[in-house]
Design a protein around this motif. Structure first.
Motif, PDB file in Angstrom:
ATOM      1  N   LYS A 184      -5.260  -0.539  -0.463  1.00  0.00           N
ATOM      2  CA  LYS A 184      -5.888  -1.423  -1.436  1.00  0.00           C
ATOM      3  C   LYS A 184      -6.520  -2.633  -0.744  1.00  0.00           C
ATOM      4  N   GLU A 220      -5.100   2.792 -12.437  1.00  0.00           N
ATOM      5  CA  GLU A 220      -3.865   2.015 -12.582  1.00  0.00           C
ATOM      6  C   GLU A 220      -3.488   1.866 -14.050  1.00  0.00           C
ATOM      7  N   TYR A 265      -1.043   4.536 -11.500  1.00  0.00           N
ATOM      8  CA  TYR A 265      -1.188   4.133 -10.098  1.00  0.00           C
ATOM      9  C   TYR A 265      -0.582   2.739  -9.919  1.00  0.00           C
ATOM     10  N   SER A 266       0.328   2.591  -8.981  1.00  0.00           N
ATOM     11  CA  SER A 266       0.859   1.273  -8.644  1.00  0.00           C
ATOM     12  C   SER A 266       1.637   1.356  -7.340  1.00  0.00           C
TER      13      SER A 266
END
Length: 205
Positions: A106, A125, A130-131
């Protein structure tokens, strides 16, 4: 009276109009899927997958890791088109590995990613889980992609040949692994894993 096939009719005209016509023998064509369901027949994988044939692989000597890879590979092997993709309960160790890769990439995305990647990632996300602390499930991503672009995902047990991989793309299907790289070296993998698939490929489908 049976109609003359168009191919034979064309051949007749060619023979009439051309000084010489040579008919070549049929060239055998390797099998390829002609329907999306026939992707179920794509079973062969290359080096890697469950074999971990190279001793330099970070997980080669880890019996527990190899067993986990076999478990996830079997889920992919058993999957059939039209079924829901089985949800994987990822371990704390696997999730931490994902989080390391996720956070690292990221930061790099902010500097180097194309605008399409930057636009879609917040949606992944928001809608797909997504995380840093969660490995997304293939079914959630597949549903999201299908609504946006018509693409879907299906699980695969390991690395496919380029031919099999491209065969699936013809049906807007992306083969994705569900296993994750070995935790000993989270920023390296000798073959595609779920980080490679979901962070690298999926955002651009």
């Amino acid at each position: 009276k049976r109609p003359v096939p168009k191919g034979m009719e064309l051949l007749k005209h060619l023979r009439e109009d051309c000084a010489s016509v040579t008919i070549l023998k049929d060239t055998p064509v390797p099998w390829f899927p002609v329907s999306i369901r026939e992707l179920d027949l794509t079973k062969d994988i290359l080096d890697g997958g469950t074999d971990l044939v190279n001793e330099s692989h970070p997980g080669f000597h880890d019996i527990e890791y190899r067993a986990r890879r076999n478990e996830l590979a079997q889920i992919a092997q058993d999957y059939k088109h039209g079924n829901s993709i089985p949800r994987i309960k990822y371990t704390e160790n696997e999730t931490q590995t994902w989080g390391t890769v996720y956070g690292n990439l990221k930061e790099l995305h902010a500097k180097y990613a194309c605008k399409e990647m930057l636009e879609i990632f917040p949606l992944l996300e928001k809608y797909c889980g997504y995380s840093h602390t969660n490995i997304p499930q293939l079914q959630d991503i597949s549903d999201f992609l299908h609504d946006r672009t018509g693409f879907t995902l299906r699980p695969v047990q390991g690395l496919l040949s380029a031919r099999d991989f491209l065969n699936a793309l013809a049906f807007r299907v992306f083969f994705s692994t569900q296993y994750i790289r070995h935790h000993a070296n989270p920023l390296y993998t000798p073959e595609p894993d779920i980080c490679h698939e979901l962070i690298g490929h999926v955002p651009l489908f």
